[in-house]
Design an enzyme around this catalytic site. Structure first.
Site, PDB file in Angstrom:
ATOM      1  N   ASP A 200      -0.063  18.971  -0.753  1.00  0.00           N
ATOM      2  CA  ASP A 200       1.190  18.894  -0.003  1.00  0.00           C
ATOM      3  C   ASP A 200       2.176  19.873  -0.625  1.00  0.00           C
ATOM      4  O   ASP A 200       1.811  20.647  -1.524  1.00  0.00           O
ATOM      5  CB  ASP A 200       1.731  17.451   0.002  1.00  0.00           C
ATOM      6  N   HIS A 273       3.349  21.739   5.461  1.00  0.00           N
ATOM      7  CA  HIS A 273       3.150  21.034   4.185  1.00  0.00           C
ATOM      8  C   HIS A 273       2.411  21.897   3.163  1.00  0.00           C
ATOM      9  O   HIS A 273       1.651  21.380   2.343  1.00  0.00           O
ATOM     10  CB  HIS A 273       2.417  19.707   4.407  1.00  0.00           C
ATOM     11  N   ASP A 339       0.399  17.740  10.419  1.00  0.00           N
ATOM     12  CA  ASP A 339       1.649  17.036  10.740  1.00  0.00           C
ATOM     13  C   ASP A 339       2.875  17.884  10.433  1.00  0.00           C
ATOM     14  O   ASP A 339       2.818  18.813   9.629  1.00  0.00           O
ATOM     15  CB  ASP A 339       1.756  15.737   9.945  1.00  0.00           C
ATOM     16  N   GLU A 340       3.945  17.533  11.057  1.00  0.00           N
ATOM     17  CA  GLU A 340       5.284  18.040  10.741  1.00  0.00           C
ATOM     18  C   GLU A 340       5.296  19.542  10.479  1.00  0.00           C
ATOM     19  O   GLU A 340       5.829  20.003   9.479  1.00  0.00           O
ATOM     20  CB  GLU A 340       5.832  17.308   9.499  1.00  0.00           C
ATOM     21  N   TYR A 431       3.470   1.865   7.604  1.00  0.00           N
ATOM     22  CA  TYR A 431       3.854   2.713   6.472  1.00  0.00           C
ATOM     23  C   TYR A 431       4.301   1.806   5.333  1.00  0.00           C
ATOM     24  O   TYR A 431       5.372   1.201   5.376  1.00  0.00           O
ATOM     25  CB  TYR A 431       4.953   3.698   6.896  1.00  0.00           C
ATOM     26  N   PHE A 432       3.468   1.748   4.317  1.00  0.00           N
ATOM     27  CA  PHE A 432       3.764   0.843   3.207  1.00  0.00           C
ATOM     28  C   PHE A 432       4.702   1.491   2.179  1.00  0.00           C
ATOM     29  O   PHE A 432       4.961   0.909   1.128  1.00  0.00           O
ATOM     30  CB  PHE A 432       2.466   0.354   2.547  1.00  0.00           C
ATOM     31  N   ASP A 433       5.206   2.701   2.535  1.00  0.00           N
ATOM     32  CA  ASP A 433       6.281   3.260   1.696  1.00  0.00           C
ATOM     33  C   ASP A 433       7.641   2.820   2.237  1.00  0.00           C
ATOM     34  O   ASP A 433       8.677   3.128   1.662  1.00  0.00           O
ATOM     35  CB  ASP A 433       6.199   4.789   1.625  1.00  0.00           C
ATOM     36  N   TRP A 482       2.697   6.738   1.129  1.00  0.00           N
ATOM     37  CA  TRP A 482       3.328   7.986   0.676  1.00  0.00           C
ATOM     38  C   TRP A 482       4.106   7.670  -0.584  1.00  0.00           C
ATOM     39  O   TRP A 482       4.748   6.614  -0.676  1.00  0.00           O
ATOM     40  CB  TRP A 482       4.251   8.538   1.767  1.00  0.00           C
ATOM     41  N   THR A 483       4.080   8.589  -1.553  1.00  0.00           N
ATOM     42  CA  THR A 483       4.546   8.159  -2.872  1.00  0.00           C
ATOM     43  C   THR A 483       5.800   8.882  -3.387  1.00  0.00           C
ATOM     44  O   THR A 483       5.996   8.996  -4.593  1.00  0.00           O
ATOM     45  CB  THR A 483       3.401   8.297  -3.896  1.00  0.00           C
ATOM     46  N   GLU A 484       6.635   9.346  -2.465  1.00  0.00           N
ATOM     47  CA  GLU A 484       7.893   9.956  -2.919  1.00  0.00           C
ATOM     48  C   GLU A 484       8.640   9.017  -3.865  1.00  0.00           C
ATOM     49  O   GLU A 484       9.204   9.446  -4.867  1.00  0.00           O
ATOM     50  CB  GLU A 484       8.804  10.262  -1.720  1.00  0.00           C
TER      51      GLU A 484
END
Ligand code: TNX
Length: 550
Positions: A200, A273, A339-340, A431-433, A482-484
């Site tokens: 990413d 990304h 994506d995006e 979305y588990f973030d 996602w781990t931001e």
């Protein structure tokens, strides 16, 4: 010994033998709920250290897995023998049998406790692993001498073929040991797919031999954002952060997962990304004369240039690197992101514009599709099918790609109507973030509100598709992590539990068997003790934070 002594002796003897024999966990507490459970009030099978595991050759690794798991959970250390090579007189067995006749479906198993034996039948690795997981749920979570497992006949198989959990190891990276633990969590919950997000804007996390700067430059960022990315002014730490999994480590994880019936789908995210890629190789960017940094902030869409330029060197790079990664992973699926992808950089770049003209592409969306199709072709040469985020449908794409839909029902319906297989992964509630409470003191998350109850009540198949008889295009669902804002294994666990446990029942159990009240009961009696046994963190407020607290 006098009569009085005998009495005391007998009492003590009875006390110890009873306390050392433990009754199994109730079959009513299994998560995810099995398809069919036939209880019998009559007998039971007693398993102590003298019982033996007997296995058909196909399940050699799973016998080892069961032996190891049972010892860790109960202290019972059983001998294990290939079927037909059992030694000595053994009263009770746990049999792991290959049976393509009795077992009619993929990933199915039957578990029978009857007579002297416990028997699990399956015709594939996954089915056997799930049978073992169910059996382990019938054993207590403590050191025991002997367990009485009441007679029962379980027939079980999944509702959906694709049951996935994703993990972003880019924004934050996690030790290899935790990746394995995560795979154990998947196997326990009868998931079959681990989606490993490996590249990413903020880094490359897999060793690449053909383009070494992806690791020497692309795997490292100079700083990391502190707090939320919408905070002003933005603050950064000044710690170089990064690393990557070596090919040998990846092989180790693949092997570990295979024993547990889990396939791993790698994701290399293009053509957006790609900031870490263009930091390592600016010649693949729309501004080849620029020195890009590996991103130190989150949320790159439109904010900073992170797209690939369509030029010959870029396509050579894509072919080489995707094929190199494809060779490492046995899975027939490969995720290429998609994506995006911001279009503004291509609009502003004369090379990209010329490319669009020369290749008769409609516009920048057509260019995005072109990237996906080219890369899908490189992967096809290696026998892989591709998965992409739903934005891959922005142009006209052929129907062989599987669409992973992170939008809502609308995008899922659109993809299925265009005859794509679809994996539902909607931001809401998978979305588990996102937050699982509205408590202002809750640990920092990206935004949103996806409480456990909403996850449990999620229905992967939109009604509209059922009415049009297109429901079979929905092959399953997946939650994304996602781990931001997730910087440690404990925070990952806090974000996934109990939401992942809730999702396991959505994906595995027959729809009509779902019951949220009963799920919460089982969570409390059987699953939270598991989390504790794993020494895993989890979100405790799942009963307070209900769907209607929106
Ligand atoms: C969007 S969903 C992304 C990720 C972010 C995530 C945060 C998707 C395919 N892309 O890059 O991490 O939102 O929730």
């Amino acid at each position: 010994m006098t009569f009085k002594h005998w009495r005391t002796f007998l009492a003590l003897f009875l006390f110890f033998s009873i306390s050392l024999t433990t009754i199994a966990q109730s079959v009513d507490d299994i998560v995810p709920r099995p398809v069919e459970v036939k209880k019998s009030r009559r007998g039971h099978v007693s398993i102590d250290g003298k019982a033996q595991i007997v296995f058909d050759k196909q399940f050699t690794d799973q016998a080892g897995f069961l032996k190891e798991m049972l010892a860790a959970q109960t202290g019972l250390n059983l001998q294990s023998n290939l079927n037909g090579q059992s030694t000595g007189k053994v009263k009770h067995h746990i049999r792991l049998l290959f049976d393509a006749k009795a077992i009619s479906k993929a990933e199915m198993y039957t578990l029978t406790v009857k007579g002297k034996d416990i028997t699990i039948r399956a015709k594939d690795t996954a089915g056997m692993v799930y049978g073992i997981q169910t059996l382990l749920q019938l054993f207590p979570l403590k050191q025991v001498e002997k367990v009485k497992v009441p007679d029962v006949a379980i027939t079980d198989y999944p509702r959906f073929a694709y049951r996935g959990m994703h993990l972003d190891v880019v924004r934050h990276m996690f030790p290899l040991e935790f990746i394995k633990k995560y795979i154990d969590y998947l196997a326990f919950h009868k998931f079959n797919t681990f989606h490993w997000h490996l590249s990413d804007d903020q880094g490359w996390r897999i060793e690449i031999e053909s383009y070494p700067k992806l690791n020497s430059i692309g795997s490292w960022r100079e700083a990391t954002l502190i707090g939320h990315f919408k905070d002003t002014p933005a603050r950064y730490d000044s710690t170089r952060y990064g690393g990557f999994y070596t090919k040998n480590e990846v092989r180790e994880v693949i092997k570990y997962a295979a024993v547990r019936g889990i396939r791993i789908i790698p994701e290399i995210d293009i053509p957006g990304h790609s900031r870490a890629t263009i930091a390592a190789y600016p010649e693949f960017s729309t501004r080849p004369d620029t020195t890009w940094n590996v991103a130190t902030t989150w949320g790159m869409y439109n904010r900073q240039n992170n797209v690939l330029q369509p030029n010959p060197a870029t396509f050579k790079f894509l072919k080489t690197v995707f094929q190199e990664v494809a060779e490492l992973f046995p899975s027939e699926y490969f995720h290429l992101g998609g994506d995006e992808c911001s279009k503004i950089w291509w609009k502003a770049d004369s090379v990209s514009q010329q490319f669009i003209k020369d290749h008769n592409l409609k516009d920048e969306k057509g260019l995005q599709t072109y990237f996906i199709e080219q890369t899908a072709g490189y992967l096809q040469e290696k026998g892989k099918k591709v998965i992409g985020w739903h934005e891959i449908l922005e142009g006209d794409l052929d129907t062989s790609a599987i669409v992973m839909n992170w939008g809502g029902e609308k995008e899922g319906i659109a993809a299925a109507t265009r005859k794509h297989k679809v994996i539902m992964s909607p931001g809401k509630p998978l979305y588990f973030d996102h937050y699982q409470s509205k408590d202002p003191n809750d640990s920092l998350a990206i935004h949103g509100y996806n409480p456990t109850e909403s996850v449990y009540n999620f229905e992967p198949v939109p009604d509209a598709l059922r009415q049009q008889k297109l429901d079979s295009y929905i092959i399953g669902a997946q939650a994304n992590v996602w781990t931001e804002y997730i910087g440690s294994p404990a925070k990952v666990e806090y974000m996934i539990f109990p939401r992942m446990t809730a999702l396991s029942e959505v994906l595995w159990s027959p729809k009509e068997k779902k019951d949220y009240e009963d799920f919460k009961r089982r969570l409390k009696t059987a699953i939270i003790p598991r989390y504790n046994f794993w020494k895993s963190a989890y979100f405790k407020g799942f009963e307070t934070w209900t769907t209607d607290k929106q």
